[in-house]
Write an enzyme that holds these catalytic residues in place. Sequence first.
Site, PDB file in Angstrom:
ATOM      1  CG  PHE A 261      28.142 -26.460  38.554  1.00 54.55           C
ATOM      2  CD1 PHE A 261      27.689 -25.984  37.330  1.00 54.55           C
ATOM      3  CD2 PHE A 261      27.400 -26.184  39.691  1.00 54.55           C
ATOM      4  CE1 PHE A 261      26.513 -25.252  37.238  1.00 54.55           C
ATOM      5  CE2 PHE A 261      26.222 -25.450  39.602  1.00 54.55           C
ATOM      6  CZ  PHE A 261      25.773 -24.986  38.377  1.00 54.55           C
ATOM      7  CG  ASP A 262      32.783 -30.505  33.740  1.00 52.86           C
ATOM      8  OD1 ASP A 262      33.797 -31.087  34.154  1.00 52.86           O
ATOM      9  OD2 ASP A 262      32.715 -29.933  32.632  1.00 52.86           O
ATOM     10  CB  ALA A 263      35.879 -27.294  36.376  1.00 55.71           C
TER      11      ALA A 263
END
Length: 248
Positions: A20-22
């Site tokens: 996941f990107d943040a």
Amino acid sequence: CEEDACVTNQSPAVYPALLFDADGTLLDFDRSEYRALTRVFQRHGYPFNDEIFQKYRAINSRAWARYEKGEIEKPIIHSTRFQQLFDEAGITGDGAGFNREYLEALSEEPWTMPGALELCQKLSKHRTLAIASNGVSFVQRRRLKDSGLLPCFSKLFISEEIGVMKPHAGFFDHVLAAFPQLPPQKLLIIGDSPTSDIAGGSRAGLGTCWVNFRHKPLPPGIPQPLYEVDSLEALGPLLLEAPAAARK
């Protein structure tokens, strides 16, 4: 895509590890950014309004675009972006010092996107979750901890710690080395950035899922993501239920 989730040719069940990107995906960066800027501008007694905010966002966006292309280093952004803003807005101040205060304030704003915590808690029971972020290390780690998201993730990949950023191959090489038992196609990167998440992940051979909250068109030259969603709510069925749950 006209529906909540779109799928091309992959089954949702094939990804044991989710990357996941943040910011802009799980963490509500827009809200955190605005609140942090407001606090620091007020602390110094500097004027802060929508015009100044938009000036800053334009300066910052251009700088990060250059960073993604490898044209400048991150310290250059941090030492110049507020000084450039001050010069344009007629503010007398120390841009580099202001940047340090801003980052500290940003780290204290752990806002999440709607449904992010619930989604990650659910997914973490069935999949290995990892973070892939280009953000500042101490800012991201603090916000992930204070938001409650951190316990859901077994690995954190932060560009400042790795020494190379998305979308460059070295970042994804580092990620893949941490999953020696999995080929690239068994990892799915989920993020809101077509350039760093979708293009970078695609070139590395990962599955890609574009979180397109604002229904933007895919920029020219960006590979078509395997999946596209416009809400985090759509990711649960897409990743955990039967393939039929992913609507064409």
